[in-house]
Motif scaffolding. Structure first.
Motif, short mmCIF file in Angstrom:
data_model
loop_
_atom_site.label_atom_id
_atom_site.label_comp_id
_atom_site.label_asym_id
_atom_site.label_seq_id
_atom_site.Cartn_x
_atom_site.Cartn_y
_atom_site.Cartn_z
N TYR A 171 8.10 -4.91 -4.71
CA TYR A 171 6.75 -5.09 -5.23
C TYR A 171 6.31 -3.98 -6.18
CZ TYR A 171 7.00 -8.32 -1.37
OH TYR A 171 7.41 -9.32 -0.52
N VAL A 172 7.19 -3.03 -6.43
CA VAL A 172 6.86 -2.02 -7.43
C VAL A 172 6.69 -2.71 -8.78
CG1 VAL A 172 7.71 0.00 -8.70
CG2 VAL A 172 8.02 -0.13 -6.21
N GLY A 173 5.58 -2.43 -9.44
CA GLY A 173 5.26 -3.09 -10.71
C GLY A 173 4.38 -4.31 -10.53
N LYS A 174 4.15 -4.74 -9.27
CA LYS A 174 3.30 -5.90 -9.01
C LYS A 174 1.83 -5.48 -8.93
CE LYS A 174 6.76 -8.82 -8.24
NZ LYS A 174 7.05 -9.95 -9.15
N LYS A 196 -10.76 -3.36 -6.14
CA LYS A 196 -10.13 -3.00 -7.41
C LYS A 196 -8.73 -3.60 -7.51
CE LYS A 196 -13.58 -0.20 -8.39
NZ LYS A 196 -14.56 -0.52 -9.47
N VAL A 197 -8.32 -3.94 -8.74
CA VAL A 197 -6.97 -4.43 -8.99
C VAL A 197 -6.14 -3.29 -9.55
CG1 VAL A 197 -5.53 -6.05 -10.29
CG2 VAL A 197 -7.73 -6.80 -9.37
N ALA A 198 -5.02 -2.99 -8.90
CA ALA A 198 -4.16 -1.90 -9.32
C ALA A 198 -2.71 -2.39 -9.39
CB ALA A 198 -4.29 -0.72 -8.35
N GLU A 199 -1.82 -1.49 -9.76
CA GLU A 199 -0.40 -1.83 -9.84
C GLU A 199 0.38 -0.87 -8.95
OE1 GLU A 199 2.84 -0.92 -13.15
OE2 GLU A 199 1.56 -2.60 -13.77
N ILE A 200 1.29 -1.41 -8.15
CA ILE A 200 2.10 -0.56 -7.29
C ILE A 200 3.07 0.23 -8.16
CG2 ILE A 200 3.81 -0.51 -5.43
CD1 ILE A 200 2.51 -3.03 -4.32
N SER A 201 3.03 1.54 -8.00
CA SER A 201 3.87 2.42 -8.81
C SER A 201 5.08 2.93 -8.04
CB SER A 201 3.05 3.61 -9.32
OG SER A 201 3.83 4.44 -10.16
N ARG A 257 -1.11 2.58 -9.53
CA ARG A 257 -1.68 2.96 -10.83
C ARG A 257 -2.97 2.18 -11.04
NH1 ARG A 257 0.12 5.47 -15.18
NH2 ARG A 257 2.27 5.48 -14.38
N TYR A 258 -4.04 2.92 -11.27
CA TYR A 258 -5.33 2.30 -11.57
C TYR A 258 -5.83 2.90 -12.87
CZ TYR A 258 -10.20 0.82 -11.23
OH TYR A 258 -11.43 0.27 -11.49
N LEU A 277 -2.53 7.75 -11.42
CA LEU A 277 -1.82 7.39 -10.21
C LEU A 277 -2.60 7.87 -8.99
CD1 LEU A 277 1.89 8.29 -11.14
CD2 LEU A 277 0.83 6.02 -11.09
N PHE A 278 -2.63 7.02 -7.95
CA PHE A 278 -3.34 7.38 -6.72
C PHE A 278 -2.42 7.14 -5.53
CE2 PHE A 278 -6.63 6.34 -9.75
CZ PHE A 278 -7.59 7.32 -9.54
N ASP A 279 -2.29 8.13 -4.68
CA ASP A 279 -1.54 8.01 -3.44
C ASP A 279 -2.51 7.49 -2.38
OD1 ASP A 279 -0.24 8.35 -1.04
OD2 ASP A 279 0.61 10.30 -1.56
N LEU A 280 -2.29 6.27 -1.89
CA LEU A 280 -3.24 5.66 -0.97
C LEU A 280 -3.25 6.30 0.41
CD1 LEU A 280 -3.02 1.84 -1.83
CD2 LEU A 280 -4.60 3.59 -2.69
N THR A 281 -2.32 7.23 0.67
CA THR A 281 -2.41 7.98 1.92
C THR A 281 -3.53 9.02 1.84
OG1 THR A 281 -0.80 9.65 1.22
CG2 THR A 281 0.05 7.71 2.40
#
Length: 346
Positions: free
Chosen positions: A290-293, A301-306, A319-320, A324-328
């Motif tokens: 799912y990287v890039g999805k 918010k709509v973001a992209e898995i980096s 990526r928003y 880049l944001f680390d969701l942890t």
């Protein structure tokens, strides 16, 4: 041969030569399925006029393997989990793989018998069995298992739930909460499954998976409460895939969950329900797809898995905008997770 017949002429046990679609073009029932009474009611309610079925032609040679295999592949393609195998090429490749392993098996007739029984019994149980087989093969590949082990894992996944053939569909498909008596009955499918497979002559290392795929690494599973290394390798692998696939598929009693939510559930309690050396390998490889999805976050918010975060697999780096944001870590002032994936055909 495949013959088109009026819906008024269809009977229980007839095998569909092609998938059945509604007059509006929506897929209704997969090709290759042996029709049940419920299937016939569904077809008639949908106001379908004709269906394609397999019929013996006395003036022609019997249908060869390539014909039956084509129908088999079509049935598999109808059932493949699109959350795991997201592209048309993925689906076609996986269907061909499963067909090859089944048809090349010395006991192909036995496996085909069980496949037909599962198809006739329940489209849900059939689809789940197909997906557990295919995804388990993927995990065995990621674990660098031998070709023989990979094929055995696939076959074990394919028949792991045959014991459900002895459980009433009214219980398996129940929308509400199961009673203690109903849950006790469902748990017996593990014992039934091993017995059915052994009686059919399936090898012990495959038939035992039907018995132990609900055992848990920490001893909390059933039917015997086995722990750790007392669960077979194949059983440990299929226990993980069985859980993940079931949760990411629609069921009568709930909607499918997205993979990051399932990951959070499976890694809760420090992930001790499952063999850690298999669980981390499985989840990391699946989620890496799912990287890039695009994803919808819990804050809307709509973001992209980096990138996938190995320290917390359910909370990736996203990526928003241009950052880049680390969701942890807190995102926009509070903790945020993945709400849903945005998937489409590629």
């Amino acid at each position: 041969m495949i013959v088109d017949i009026p819906v008024s002429d269809i009977r229980i046990g007839m095998v569909l030569g092609k998938r059945v679609k509604t007059p509006l073009g929506t897929d209704l029932i997969p090709g290759g399925k042996s029709l049940t009474d419920n299937d016939i009611r569904v077809i008639r309610r949908a106001r379908v006029k004709k269906v394609s079925v397999l019929m013996d032609d006395p003036d022609s040679d019997p249908m060869d393997v390539s014909d039956t295999k084509k129908i088999f592949v079509e049935a598999i393609e109808e059932s493949v989990n699109r959350v795991i195998f997201t592209t048309k090429e993925d689906v076609e490749r996986q269907a061909e793989l499963l067909a090859k392993v089944v048809y090349d098996s010395p006991k192909s007739e036995i496996y085909l018998h069980f496949i037909n029984k599962l198809m006739s019994f329940s489209s849900t149980v059939f689809a789940h069995s197909i997906n557990v087989a295919l995804i388990s093969y993927e995990l065995a590949t990621w674990l660098n298992m031998s070709p023989r082990d990979k094929e055995n894992v696939l076959l074990a996944g394919l028949v792991h739930d045959v014991g459900k053939l002895r459980i009433p569909l009214s219980i398996l498909d129940k929308e509400g909460k199961l009673t203690k008596q109903e849950m006790s009955m469902i748990k017996k499918h593990c014992i039934y499954g091993q017995k059915i497979l052994k009686e059919a002559g399936i090898e012990d290392d495959i038939s035992i998976v039907a018995l132990n795929h609900h055992e848990r690494f920490n001893g909390s599973g059933y039917p015997m409460g086995l722990k750790g290394g007392n669960i077979t390798r194949y059983g440990s692998i299929i226990a993980i895939v069985d859980t993940f696939e079931a949760m990411t598929a629609n069921r009568a009693y709930r909607r499918a969950m997205q993979p990051f939510t399932v990951t959070a559930i499976m890694t809760s309690n420090n992930g001790t329900d499952y063999d850690p050396k298999y669980l981390s390998e499985f989840l990391y490889n699946v989620l890496s797809n799912y990287v890039g999805k695009k994803v919808v976050l819990t804050n809307g918010k709509v973001a992209e898995i980096s990138a996938i975060n190995q320290s917390n697999l359910s909370l990736p780096v996203v990526r928003y905008g241009d950052k880049l944001f680390d969701l942890t870590m807190p995102f926009m002032g509070k903790g945020v997770g993945i709400k849903e994936l945005i998937l489409g055909e590629e």
